[in-house]
Design a protein around this motif. Structure first.
Motif, PDB file in Angstrom:
ATOM      1  N   VAL A   1       0.958  -1.109   0.119  1.00  0.00           N
ATOM      2  CA  VAL A   1      -0.090   0.214   0.071  1.00  0.00           C
ATOM      3  C   VAL A   1       0.981   1.221  -0.122  1.00  0.00           C
ATOM      4  N   ASP A   2       0.893   1.924  -1.225  1.00  0.00           N
ATOM      5  CA  ASP A   2       1.481   3.292  -1.363  1.00  0.00           C
ATOM      6  C   ASP A   2       3.093   2.904  -0.818  1.00  0.00           C
ATOM      7  N   GLY A   3       3.477   1.862  -1.483  1.00  0.00           N
ATOM      8  CA  GLY A   3       4.965   1.613  -1.428  1.00  0.00           C
ATOM      9  C   GLY A   3       5.531   0.872  -0.195  1.00  0.00           C
ATOM     10  N   ILE A   4       4.639   0.767   0.703  1.00  0.00           N
ATOM     11  CA  ILE A   4       4.818  -0.109   2.057  1.00  0.00           C
ATOM     12  C   ILE A   4       4.381  -1.391   1.761  1.00  0.00           C
ATOM     13  N   VAL A   5       5.387  -2.539   2.068  1.00  0.00           N
ATOM     14  CA  VAL A   5       5.092  -3.736   1.712  1.00  0.00           C
ATOM     15  C   VAL A   5       4.899  -4.589   3.160  1.00  0.00           C
ATOM     16  N   GLU A   6       3.715  -5.533   3.004  1.00  0.00           N
ATOM     17  CA  GLU A   6       3.262  -6.143   4.176  1.00  0.00           C
ATOM     18  C   GLU A   6       2.995  -7.668   3.694  1.00  0.00           C
ATOM     19  N   PRO A   7       4.123  -8.550   4.228  1.00  0.00           N
ATOM     20  CA  PRO A   7       4.180 -10.078   3.878  1.00  0.00           C
ATOM     21  C   PRO A   7       2.934 -10.497   4.522  1.00  0.00           C
ATOM     22  N   MET A   8       2.135 -11.609   4.010  1.00  0.00           N
ATOM     23  CA  MET A   8       1.081 -12.071   4.322  1.00  0.00           C
ATOM     24  C   MET A   8       1.269 -13.742   4.444  1.00  0.00           C
ATOM     25  N   GLU A   9       0.368 -14.296   5.104  1.00  0.00           N
ATOM     26  CA  GLU A   9       0.319 -15.844   5.109  1.00  0.00           C
ATOM     27  C   GLU A   9      -1.008 -16.327   4.613  1.00  0.00           C
ATOM     28  N   LEU A  10      -1.526 -15.732   3.546  1.00  0.00           N
ATOM     29  CA  LEU A  10      -2.939 -16.016   3.087  1.00  0.00           C
ATOM     30  C   LEU A  10      -3.039 -17.451   2.784  1.00  0.00           C
ATOM     31  N   GLY A  11      -2.000 -18.091   2.300  1.00  0.00           N
ATOM     32  CA  GLY A  11      -2.281 -19.384   1.810  1.00  0.00           C
ATOM     33  C   GLY A  11      -2.659 -20.441   2.880  1.00  0.00           C
ATOM     34  N   HIS A  12      -2.382 -20.035   4.143  1.00  0.00           N
ATOM     35  CA  HIS A  12      -2.890 -20.953   5.305  1.00  0.00           C
ATOM     36  C   HIS A  12      -4.420 -20.879   5.653  1.00  0.00           C
ATOM     37  N   LEU A  13      -5.079 -19.666   5.008  1.00  0.00           N
ATOM     38  CA  LEU A  13      -6.499 -19.489   5.406  1.00  0.00           C
ATOM     39  C   LEU A  13      -7.475 -20.621   5.077  1.00  0.00           C
ATOM     40  N   PRO A  14      -8.406 -21.033   5.622  1.00  0.00           N
ATOM     41  CA  PRO A  14      -9.149 -22.187   5.394  1.00  0.00           C
ATOM     42  C   PRO A  14     -10.036 -22.058   3.865  1.00  0.00           C
ATOM     43  N   TYR A  15      -9.981 -23.105   3.165  1.00  0.00           N
ATOM     44  CA  TYR A  15     -10.563 -23.007   1.791  1.00  0.00           C
ATOM     45  C   TYR A  15     -11.125 -24.425   1.659  1.00  0.00           C
ATOM     46  N   ARG A  16     -12.595 -24.500   1.188  1.00  0.00           N
ATOM     47  CA  ARG A  16     -13.052 -25.873   0.757  1.00  0.00           C
ATOM     48  C   ARG A  16     -12.612 -26.652   1.996  1.00  0.00           C
ATOM     49  N   LYS A  17     -12.285 -27.911   1.598  1.00  0.00           N
ATOM     50  CA  LYS A  17     -11.903 -29.028   2.872  1.00  0.00           C
ATOM     51  C   LYS A  17     -10.288 -28.843   3.408  1.00  0.00           C
ATOM     52  N   SER A  18      -9.606 -27.709   2.967  1.00  0.00           N
ATOM     53  CA  SER A  18      -8.292 -27.616   3.341  1.00  0.00           C
ATOM     54  C   SER A  18      -8.040 -26.123   3.521  1.00  0.00           C
ATOM     55  N   THR A  19      -6.886 -25.667   2.732  1.00  0.00           N
ATOM     56  CA  THR A  19      -6.493 -24.233   2.656  1.00  0.00           C
ATOM     57  C   THR A  19      -6.344 -23.960   1.183  1.00  0.00           C
ATOM     58  N   PHE A  20      -6.097 -22.475   1.088  1.00  0.00           N
ATOM     59  CA  PHE A  20      -6.006 -22.118  -0.313  1.00  0.00           C
ATOM     60  C   PHE A  20      -4.705 -22.666  -0.722  1.00  0.00           C
ATOM     61  N   GLU A  21      -3.625 -22.740  -0.084  1.00  0.00           N
ATOM     62  CA  GLU A  21      -2.293 -23.337  -0.389  1.00  0.00           C
ATOM     63  C   GLU A  21      -2.554 -24.894  -1.170  1.00  0.00           C
ATOM     64  N   ASP A  22      -3.284 -25.388  -0.490  1.00  0.00           N
ATOM     65  CA  ASP A  22      -3.515 -26.834  -0.800  1.00  0.00           C
ATOM     66  C   ASP A  22      -4.379 -27.202  -2.096  1.00  0.00           C
ATOM     67  N   TYR A  23      -4.984 -26.028  -2.628  1.00  0.00           N
ATOM     68  CA  TYR A  23      -5.712 -26.165  -3.931  1.00  0.00           C
ATOM     69  C   TYR A  23      -4.884 -25.296  -4.886  1.00  0.00           C
ATOM     70  N   VAL A  24      -4.278 -24.388  -4.526  1.00  0.00           N
ATOM     71  CA  VAL A  24      -3.496 -23.453  -5.814  1.00  0.00           C
ATOM     72  C   VAL A  24      -2.130 -23.654  -5.711  1.00  0.00           C
ATOM     73  N   GLY A  25      -1.475 -24.484  -4.841  1.00  0.00           N
ATOM     74  CA  GLY A  25       0.009 -24.528  -4.502  1.00  0.00           C
ATOM     75  C   GLY A  25       0.295 -25.881  -5.631  1.00  0.00           C
ATOM     76  N   ILE A  26       1.455 -26.483  -5.278  1.00  0.00           N
ATOM     77  CA  ILE A  26       1.856 -27.647  -6.286  1.00  0.00           C
ATOM     78  C   ILE A  26       0.996 -28.571  -5.967  1.00  0.00           C
ATOM     79  N   ARG A  27       0.639 -28.890  -4.949  1.00  0.00           N
ATOM     80  CA  ARG A  27      -0.053 -30.184  -4.542  1.00  0.00           C
ATOM     81  C   ARG A  27      -1.317 -30.036  -4.978  1.00  0.00           C
ATOM     82  N   GLY A  28      -1.929 -28.905  -5.152  1.00  0.00           N
ATOM     83  CA  GLY A  28      -3.119 -28.954  -5.848  1.00  0.00           C
ATOM     84  C   GLY A  28      -3.260 -29.173  -7.395  1.00  0.00           C
ATOM     85  N   LEU A  29      -2.179 -28.495  -8.074  1.00  0.00           N
ATOM     86  CA  LEU A  29      -1.762 -28.745  -9.453  1.00  0.00           C
ATOM     87  C   LEU A  29      -1.712 -30.272  -9.731  1.00  0.00           C
TER      88      LEU A  29
END
Length: 220
Positions: free
Chosen positions: A124-152
């Motif tokens: 935001v306006d040049g200030i970077v904020e790292p996030m861990e959004l991949g670990h949020l719940p999604y369907r039966k697991s997490t975002f990461e489990d569906y769109v990361g390499i395991r999901g692919l």
């Protein structure tokens, strides 16, 4: 000031310094400890001059040090003091945050890295904020489990692309960014990016590493 940028990945460690035209790299993998990484980098760039270092680390970082171990590398990263090991001023950030900073143009930007997992950062306006959004719940697991390499690998390209589009839509609705940048090693497996997204270049990780010190000079 000459900056050495180190991008630590699950398969390779890539390095580039100020004024150099091409990056260098060596293999990483499950046997790579931080001490071996430091030794490998120092040997690889023995003929390069650098005054400061930027490191993109595949995991959360606090006060310039990793706070959790990466699952696809060796052990000993948590709390490792890179500045002491390299004997140079060093900034360590999450690898997605570093690539996000290199991809940034304006306003509020959401960066999603489609790689081994799901890297994420918001700027935001040049200030970077790292996030861990991949670990949020999604369907039966997490975002990461569906769109990361395991999901692919589990669902195949067609379904994976559908999950990527759905995850992007959900995160855009929650964060309301001005733009979305998709990066990471698997972004090229998308036929077309989801609406409102642009595809970043993995080389932007190096640009982000250089920009870390530009920002620091502006603050001091």
């Amino acid at each position: 000031m000459n900056v050495l940028v180190i991008d630590i990945g699950g398969t390779h460690v890539k390095v580039l310094a100020t004024g150099k035209d091409a990056h260098r790299e060596f293999d990483s993998g499950p046997a790579l400890t931080p001490k071996r990484m430091v030794s490998g980098v120092r040997k690889l760039v023995a003929d390069w001059n650098y005054d400061a270092i930027s490191i993109g680390y595949p995991g959360p970082v606090l006060r310039n040090r990793p706070v959790s171990e990466p699952w696809n590398l060796g052990k000993g990263w948590c709390g490792f003091n890179f500045e002491a090991a390299f004997k140079r001023p060093t900034q360590v950030v999450n690898d997605a945050a570093m690539q996000a900073l290199g991809s940034y143009k304006r306003g509020k930007m959401l960066f999603l890295g489609l790689g081994t997992g799901l890297g994420s950062a918001v700027i935001v306006d040049g200030i970077v904020e790292p996030m861990e959004l991949g670990h949020l719940p999604y369907r039966k697991s997490t975002f990461e489990d569906y769109v990361g390499i395991r999901g692919l690998e589990k669902y195949g390209k067609k379904k994976w692309r559908g999950y990527v589009a759905d995850v992007v839509e959900r995160l855009v609705a929650a964060i309301e960014p001005d733009e979305v940048v998709l990066g990471g090693g698997n972004v090229q497996k998308l036929k077309v990016p989801p609406p409102g997204c642009r595809v970043g270049d993995n080389a932007n990780a190096f640009l982000g590493g250089f920009r870390l010190w530009d920002k620091k000079r502006k603050r001091t």
